[in-house]
Motif scaffolding. Structure first.
Motif, PDB file in Angstrom:
ATOM      1  N   PHE A   1      23.364  12.902 -18.745  1.00 16.93           N
ATOM      2  CA  PHE A   1      23.697  12.757 -17.322  1.00 16.93           C
ATOM      3  C   PHE A   1      23.280  11.389 -16.792  1.00 16.93           C
ATOM      4  O   PHE A   1      24.040  10.714 -16.121  1.00 16.93           O
TER       5      PHE A   1
ATOM      6  N   GLY B   1       8.862  17.579 -11.495  1.00 16.84           N
ATOM      7  CA  GLY B   1       9.417  18.684 -12.271  1.00 16.84           C
ATOM      8  C   GLY B   1       8.451  19.168 -13.341  1.00 16.84           C
ATOM      9  O   GLY B   1       8.313  20.367 -13.581  1.00 16.84           O
TER      10      GLY B   1
ATOM     11  N   ASN C   1      22.164   8.659  -6.473  1.00 16.15           N
ATOM     12  CA  ASN C   1      20.721   8.601  -6.695  1.00 16.15           C
ATOM     13  C   ASN C   1      20.093   9.976  -6.556  1.00 16.15           C
ATOM     14  O   ASN C   1      19.175  10.327  -7.285  1.00 16.15           O
TER      15      ASN C   1
ATOM     16  N   ARG D   1      21.074  12.154  -9.586  1.00 18.05           N
ATOM     17  CA  ARG D   1      20.287  11.733 -10.759  1.00 18.05           C
ATOM     18  C   ARG D   1      18.845  12.229 -10.651  1.00 18.05           C
ATOM     19  O   ARG D   1      18.241  12.623 -11.638  1.00 18.05           O
ATOM     20  N   SER D   2      18.297  12.190  -9.432  1.00 21.97           N
ATOM     21  CA  SER D   2      16.924  12.670  -9.248  1.00 21.97           C
ATOM     22  C   SER D   2      16.830  14.174  -9.494  1.00 21.97           C
ATOM     23  O   SER D   2      15.845  14.656 -10.046  1.00 21.97           O
TER      24      SER D   2
ATOM     25  N   ILE E   1      18.763  15.937 -11.535  1.00 19.23           N
ATOM     26  CA  ILE E   1      18.826  16.127 -12.994  1.00 19.23           C
ATOM     27  C   ILE E   1      17.450  15.848 -13.602  1.00 19.23           C
ATOM     28  O   ILE E   1      16.965  16.588 -14.462  1.00 19.23           O
ATOM     29  N   ALA E   2      16.811  14.765 -13.119  1.00 24.91           N
ATOM     30  CA  ALA E   2      15.481  14.418 -13.630  1.00 24.91           C
ATOM     31  C   ALA E   2      14.479  15.528 -13.327  1.00 24.91           C
ATOM     32  O   ALA E   2      13.640  15.873 -14.166  1.00 24.91           O
ATOM     33  N   LEU E   3      14.593  16.110 -12.130  1.00 20.29           N
ATOM     34  CA  LEU E   3      13.715  17.227 -11.760  1.00 20.29           C
ATOM     35  C   LEU E   3      13.910  18.389 -12.727  1.00 20.29           C
ATOM     36  O   LEU E   3      12.934  18.945 -13.256  1.00 20.29           O
TER      37      LEU E   3
ATOM     38  N   ALA F   1      15.148  18.288 -15.753  1.00 23.60           N
ATOM     39  CA  ALA F   1      14.667  17.906 -17.084  1.00 23.60           C
ATOM     40  C   ALA F   1      13.143  18.032 -17.157  1.00 23.60           C
ATOM     41  O   ALA F   1      12.599  18.505 -18.160  1.00 23.60           O
ATOM     42  N   GLY F   2      12.453  17.642 -16.080  1.00 25.44           N
ATOM     43  CA  GLY F   2      10.990  17.739 -16.052  1.00 25.44           C
ATOM     44  C   GLY F   2      10.514  19.179 -16.154  1.00 25.44           C
ATOM     45  O   GLY F   2       9.590  19.492 -16.915  1.00 25.44           O
ATOM     46  N   VAL F   3      11.176  20.076 -15.406  1.00 30.85           N
ATOM     47  CA  VAL F   3      10.801  21.498 -15.446  1.00 30.85           C
ATOM     48  C   VAL F   3      11.020  22.053 -16.856  1.00 30.85           C
ATOM     49  O   VAL F   3      10.136  22.697 -17.445  1.00 30.85           O
ATOM     50  N   ILE F   4      12.218  21.792 -17.417  1.00 31.77           N
ATOM     51  CA  ILE F   4      12.558  22.330 -18.743  1.00 31.77           C
ATOM     52  C   ILE F   4      11.613  21.766 -19.804  1.00 31.77           C
ATOM     53  O   ILE F   4      11.122  22.490 -20.684  1.00 31.77           O
TER      54      ILE F   4
ATOM     55  N   LEU G   1      26.483  10.525 -14.985  1.00 32.03           N
ATOM     56  CA  LEU G   1      26.138  10.110 -13.617  1.00 32.03           C
ATOM     57  C   LEU G   1      25.786   8.622 -13.500  1.00 32.03           C
ATOM     58  O   LEU G   1      25.114   8.218 -12.563  1.00 32.03           O
TER      59      LEU G   1
END
Lengths: 151, 149
Positions: free
Chosen positions: A21, A61, B4, B7-8, B10-12, B14-17, B73
């Motif tokens: 992504f 996250g 932006n 993208r943030s 998606i980053a969130l 990714a961080g959780v996963i 993205l």
């Protein structure tokens, strides 16, 4: 044993999301290191707010994921620090912080993303830090045996 | 800009996963990490499977990425480092320092950050020191660049 493999698959999925992504490497030391640097450099932060923002969200996250783990699993109950000697812990933290930035990455960036992209430097880095870690553990164990404190 | 924000997000995600993966994998328990590095003692090879699992998934994703003109993205792949063998001696020294610290405490950066949630004072000491280490190296780099070397 199998949970280790499943955990790995999940970690791979997270890294894949960030690449497909956003076109970014999921390297924690790079993400957190750049974030900290921007945090204390207001000029860079405002000039590149998008760069600052996604890193902050990724780190947030991670904390959120940790909260979920603590709510639904006993992950942090089992976890015992290997030592609580503050001098050892502070030295280890500084070594990991400086070392990962100086070494262009850590376990996630080099050990997973770099190796999976067949990047030679990441293969070298991973072999070096695993070998250094093995030596450190062997030396620590030997010292504990000599002083008779451990085990 | 809205891209932006996506993208943030998606980053969130990714961080959780990522954090959940670290927990499932056993990486948040420093004793597991020490066990993996303790080849002369009671070696626990399980963490090798963490790397194998993650590398397999990511290598497949990379094959997909190689067939995509650009990330979903973003406008191009310019933010991905080019794979290569260039790895100067200073970087090798960095990998050694990191390995030693990793072996001493059983924490690498990802687990160190996620484990802040445990509110263990020892974890906070470690992670704070690590963040200070990140910043110290950034200061060193900045000084080096401002000297024009």
């Amino acid at each position: 044993m199998m949970t280790a493999l499943y955990g790995g698959l999940i970690i791979g999925l997270a890294a894949a999301l960030l690449m497909l992504f956003n076109g970014r490497i999921m390297g924690v030391s790079g993400i957190a290191g750049t974030f900290i640097n921007m945090l204390f450099t207001p000029k860079a932060r405002t000039a590149q707010s998008g760069e600052f923002s996604w890193r902050g969200f990724f780190l947030f996250g991670m904390i959120l994921g940790g909260i979920l783990l603590s709510k639904f699993t006993n992950t942090f109950v089992d976890a015992a620090m290997v030592t609580s000697n503050p001098a050892v812990i502070i030295a280890a933290g500084l070594l990991v912080g400086v070392g990962t930035r100086m070494g262009w990455g850590c376990t996630s960036g080099h050990g997973i993303c770099g190796i999976a992209r067949f990047s030679g430097r990441s293969v070298i880095a991973t072999m070096v830090f695993i070998a250094a870690g093995m030596v450190a553990v062997a030396v620590a164990n030997a010292l504990l045996n000599v002083s008779g404190v451990g085990q | 800009m809205s891209s932006n924000i996506t993208r943030s997000l998606i980053a969130l995600a990714a961080g959780v996963i990522f954090a959940i993966g670290l927990g499932v994998a056993g990486m948040l328990n420093p004793a597991n990490v020490r066990g993996f590095l303790d080849i002369l003692g009671e070696w626990k090879p399980a963490l090798m499977l963490v790397m194998v699992g993650a590398i397999v998934v990511y290598a497949l994703a990379n094959q997909l990425a190689l067939r995509m003109k650009k990330p979903l993205l973003d406008i191009d792949w310019s933010n991905l480092p080019r794979p290569g063998f260039d790895f100067p001696n200073q970087a090798k020294l960095g990998a050694v320092l990191f390995g030693v610290g990793w072996g001493m405490a059983g924490f690498c950066p990802g687990p160190a950050i996620v484990s802040l949630v445990s509110l263990h004072s020892t974890v906070w000491t470690f992670t704070t020191s690590m963040l200070v280490g990140f910043y110290l190296f950034a200061l060193y780099e900045r000084r080096k660049h401002s000297k024009g070397t």
